[in-house]
Design a protein around this motif. Structure first.
Motif, PDB file in Angstrom:
ATOM      1  N   LYS A  30       0.290  -1.258   0.246  1.00 58.07           N
ATOM      2  CA  LYS A  30       0.440  -0.211   0.355  1.00 58.07           C
ATOM      3  C   LYS A  30       0.759   0.863  -0.284  1.00 58.07           C
ATOM      4  CE  LYS A  30      -3.490  -1.742   2.473  1.00 58.07           C
ATOM      5  NZ  LYS A  30      -4.904  -1.499   3.528  1.00 58.07           N
ATOM      6  N   GLY A  79      -8.965   2.071  -2.969  1.00 56.79           N
ATOM      7  CA  GLY A  79      -8.316   0.954  -3.280  1.00 56.79           C
ATOM      8  C   GLY A  79      -7.316   1.207  -4.240  1.00 56.79           C
ATOM      9  N   CYS A 103      -5.239 -10.209   5.149  1.00 54.75           N
ATOM     10  CA  CYS A 103      -6.212 -10.128   6.128  1.00 54.75           C
ATOM     11  C   CYS A 103      -7.673 -10.885   5.179  1.00 54.75           C
ATOM     12  CB  CYS A 103      -7.161  -8.842   6.979  1.00 54.75           C
ATOM     13  SG  CYS A 103      -8.600  -9.809   8.333  1.00 54.75           S
ATOM     14  N   GLU A 147     -16.224  -7.267   6.431  1.00 64.15           N
ATOM     15  CA  GLU A 147     -15.689  -6.166   6.502  1.00 64.15           C
ATOM     16  C   GLU A 147     -17.466  -4.799   7.198  1.00 64.15           C
ATOM     17  OE1 GLU A 147     -13.019  -4.429   3.647  1.00 64.15           O
ATOM     18  OE2 GLU A 147     -13.360  -5.471   2.681  1.00 64.15           O
TER      19      GLU A 147
HETATM   20  P1  ADP Z   1      -8.296   3.074   0.457  1.00 55.00           P
HETATM   21  O1  ADP Z   1      -7.922   3.336   1.486  1.00 55.00           O
HETATM   22  O2  ADP Z   1      -7.969   3.176  -0.530  1.00 55.00           O
HETATM   23  O3  ADP Z   1      -9.964   2.812   0.559  1.00 55.00           O
HETATM   24  P2  ADP Z   1      -7.838  -0.103   1.967  1.00 55.00           P
HETATM   25  O4  ADP Z   1      -6.761  -0.046   2.326  1.00 55.00           O
HETATM   26  O5  ADP Z   1      -8.789   0.163   3.136  1.00 55.00           O
HETATM   27  O6  ADP Z   1      -8.289   1.459   0.403  1.00 55.00           O
HETATM   28  O7  ADP Z   1      -8.513  -0.895   1.365  1.00 55.00           O
HETATM   29  C1  ADP Z   1      -9.400  -0.594   0.438  1.00 55.00           C
HETATM   30  C2  ADP Z   1     -10.035  -2.068   0.391  1.00 55.00           C
HETATM   31  O8  ADP Z   1      -8.836  -3.065  -0.256  1.00 55.00           O
HETATM   32  C3  ADP Z   1     -10.673  -2.680   2.046  1.00 55.00           C
HETATM   33  O9  ADP Z   1     -11.798  -2.492   1.732  1.00 55.00           O
HETATM   34  C4  ADP Z   1     -10.041  -4.704   1.814  1.00 55.00           C
HETATM   35  O10 ADP Z   1     -11.417  -5.288   1.467  1.00 55.00           O
HETATM   36  C5  ADP Z   1      -9.308  -4.619   0.349  1.00 55.00           C
HETATM   37  N1  ADP Z   1      -8.193  -4.558   1.656  1.00 55.00           N
HETATM   38  C6  ADP Z   1      -7.288  -3.373   1.957  1.00 55.00           C
HETATM   39  N2  ADP Z   1      -6.584  -4.029   3.141  1.00 55.00           N
HETATM   40  C7  ADP Z   1      -6.448  -5.649   3.041  1.00 55.00           C
HETATM   41  C8  ADP Z   1      -5.607  -6.778   4.000  1.00 55.00           C
HETATM   42  N3  ADP Z   1      -4.642  -6.485   4.588  1.00 55.00           N
HETATM   43  N4  ADP Z   1      -5.780  -7.862   3.473  1.00 55.00           N
HETATM   44  C9  ADP Z   1      -7.397  -7.706   3.011  1.00 55.00           C
HETATM   45  N5  ADP Z   1      -7.600  -7.585   2.484  1.00 55.00           N
HETATM   46  C10 ADP Z   1      -7.511  -5.607   2.568  1.00 55.00           C
END
Ligand code: ADP
Length: 401
Positions: free
Chosen positions: A162, A170, A202, A207
C-alpha cells in the motif's frame, strides 16, 4: 434661519448588509462529503465557504463564498480561515504542516492538524494504533523490494502493498500473490518515488465499519456497527446494523472508540474493520472525517453523521445516533462509463417507494467514480436491500445527455 432637515426614515427598503449567520463554516474540499456537511450546516442557518482547486464542485453551489486555490498552500488555508469562524475538511490529503498554519494564526480547525498528520500516513496511523494496544493485521515499512520478500517470510503470501499516503478507493493498493507479482506492483504504486508499506493479507469473513463523532471536550457518540461490501476495493453496499453477535458489536465499538481517542479525533471519524473467520475484529484504517459507510445515517438515524459533525466542530451538543428502522441499506451509485455527471433513469428510480436518492452533482462521470447513493429503510434487511437496489439499478451515469 432654515431649520435643519431631519433625516427621513426610509421605509420598505431591506438592509443591504447580510444578517449574521449562526456561524460561518469553512470546508477544505468541495466534493460530495463537503456538500452533505454544508447541507447540514445550512439547516442551522450557518454560512459556508469552500476551498477547492476548481470553480465547479458539488459543494460550490451551497457556499456563500468560494476560495479557488490549492489547499496545500498555507496562504490559501489562511485566506479561508480569515473568512470563517471554524474550519473543517472533507479529505485527509491536505498537507498537515500547511494545516498547522491555521491553528498557529488562531483559526479553529477540527480535526486538528496533528490528527490529520497521523491518519494521512497509513503507516504512522498503524504504528499509533498498535502502540495504543489495538488489534491490526501485521504490517511493516517497505523502503525497498527486499522488504517485501522479508514480509513474505514473516506473514506468508498473499500480501497487500500500500501507498502510505493519498490512497483512496483502493487506488493506492496492490495485492501480491507470490514473489512474481512484486515488480509489477512496485511499479504500479511508484515504489521508487512513493513511500510504501506492506500489510498481511486478512482473509476476512466480513468488513465492518463504525462512525464515531467526538466533541471537543472528548465526549463521543457512536453510530451502529455496519457491514460494508467492497468490490475491487470500492464500497458498493452498506448494511446497518451489521448482522453480528452483540458481543462482537460491543467489542468493535470499544475498539473503534479507542482508535478515535488514540488519534485525538474531533468531529466525525470512520473506523473500518475486518471481522476474521475466527471472530477477531482488526482495524483496517481510520478516516478523520465523515465517511461513505455513514451516508445511511442521513435518513437512517435520528441525527446524521453530517449533522453531528457540524454540531461537534461548532461546539454544539451532539444528537442521537439511534436507527429509525430495524434495517437500513445504502447502495453507492458508481459511474459505469465516462461522460457527463447527469444521471439517466432518475425519474424511474424516483418512482420506487421508499428509495432516498442522492445525486452529488459532479460535472463528469469516470468509470467507478462515486456519483451518488440510494438509501432505503426496512423492517428487514432484505426489504431495505431490495428497495435500495431496485432504485439504484435504474440509474446510470456515463452517457451523454
Ligand atoms: P482505501 O484507503 O483506498 O479505501 P483500504 O486500504 O481501505 O483502501 O483497502 C480497500 C479495500 O481493500 C478494503 O476495504 C478491503 O476490501 C481490501 N483490503 C485492504 N487491506 C487489506 C488486507 N490487509 N487484507 C485483505 N483485504 C484488504
Amino acid at each position: 434661519m432654515q431649520p435643519i432637515a431631519q433625516p427621513q426614515p426610509v421605509l420598505n427598503v431591506l438592509p443591504t448588509r447580510r444578517p449574521k449567520a449562526a456561524c460561518t463554516l469553512g470546508i477544505i474540499g468541495g466534493g460530495q462529503l463537503a456538500k452533505m456537511i454544508a447541507q447540514s450546516a445550512l439547516q442551522f442557518g450557518c454560512d459556508i465557504v469552500v476551498l477547492e482547486r476548481k470553480e465547479h464542485s458539488p459543494a460550490a453551489n451551497l457556499a456563500r463564498e468560494k476560495v479557488i486555490a490549492d489547499w496545500d498552500n498555507p496562504e490559501s488555508l489562511l485566506r479561508l480561515g480569515s473568512l470563517v469562524d471554524v474550519t473543517t475538511l472533507e479529505n485527509e490529503f491536505v498537507d498537515a504542516d500547511s494545516l498547522e498554519a491555521l491553528s498557529r494564526f488562531g483559526h479553529p480547525l477540527w480535526p486538528t492538524a496533528d490528527t490529520v498528520r497521523v491518519v494521512q500516513d497509513k503507516l504512522l496511523q498503524k504504528r499509533t494504533l498498535a502502540e495504543a494496544g489495538l488489534p491490526l493485521p501485521g504490517f511493516v515499512e517497505a523502503p525497498d523490494k527486499a522488504a517485501v520478500a522479508a514480509a513474505a517470510r514473516q506473514f506468508g503470501w498473499p500480501l497487500v502493498l500500500k501507498k502510505r499516503r493519498n490512497g483512496y478507493d483502493g487506488k493506492g493498493n496492490a495485492t501480491l500473490h507470490s514473489a512474481t507479482d512484486v515488480d509489477a506492483a512496485w511499479q504500479q504504486l511508484g515504489g521508487d518515488s512513493n513511500a510504501l508499506y506492506i500489510e498481511e493479507f486478512c482473509p476476512f469473513a466480513a468488513e465492518l465499519a463504525m462512525m464515531i463523532v467526538r466533541a471537543q471536550n472528548g465526549d463521543s457518540v457512536t453510530y451502529p456497527l455496519v457491514e460494508t461490501i467492497q468490490h475491487h476495493h470500492i464500497c458498493h453496499v452498506v448494511k446497518a446494523p451489521a448482522s453480528v453477535p452483540a458481543e462482537t458489536a460491543n467489542r468493535a465499538t470499544d475498539i473503534a472508540r479507542r482508535a478515535v481517542e488514540a488519534v485525538g479525533g474531533v468531529g466525525a471519524l470512520g473506523v473500518e474493520m475486518f471481522l476474521t473467520k475466527d471472530g477477531r475484529v482488526l482495524i483496517n484504517e481510520l478516516a478523520p472525517r465523515v465517511h461513505n459507510s455513514g451516508h445511511y445515517t442521513i435518513e437512517g438515524c435520528v441525527c446524521s453523521q453530517f449533522e453531528n459533525h457540524v454540531r461537534a466542530v461548532l461546539g454544539w451538543p451532539l444528537g442521537s445516533t439511534e436507527l429509525r428502522a430495524p434495517a437500513v441499506v445504502m447502495v453507492n451509485l458508481l459511474a459505469g462509463g465516462s461522460g457527463l455527471g447527469v444521471p439517466l433513469g432518475l425519474s424511474e428510480a424516483l418512482a420506487v417507494p421508499g428509495a432516498h436518492i442522492h445525486i452529488y452533482g459532479k460535472a463528469q462521470s469516470v468509470p467507478g467514480r462515486k456519483m451518488g447513493h440510494v438509501t432505503a429503510l426496512g423492517q428487514t434487511m432484505e426489504e431495505a436491500l431490495n428497495t435500495a437496489r431496485r432504485a439504484a439499478d435504474l440509474i446510470r451515469f456515463g452517457g451523454e445527455v
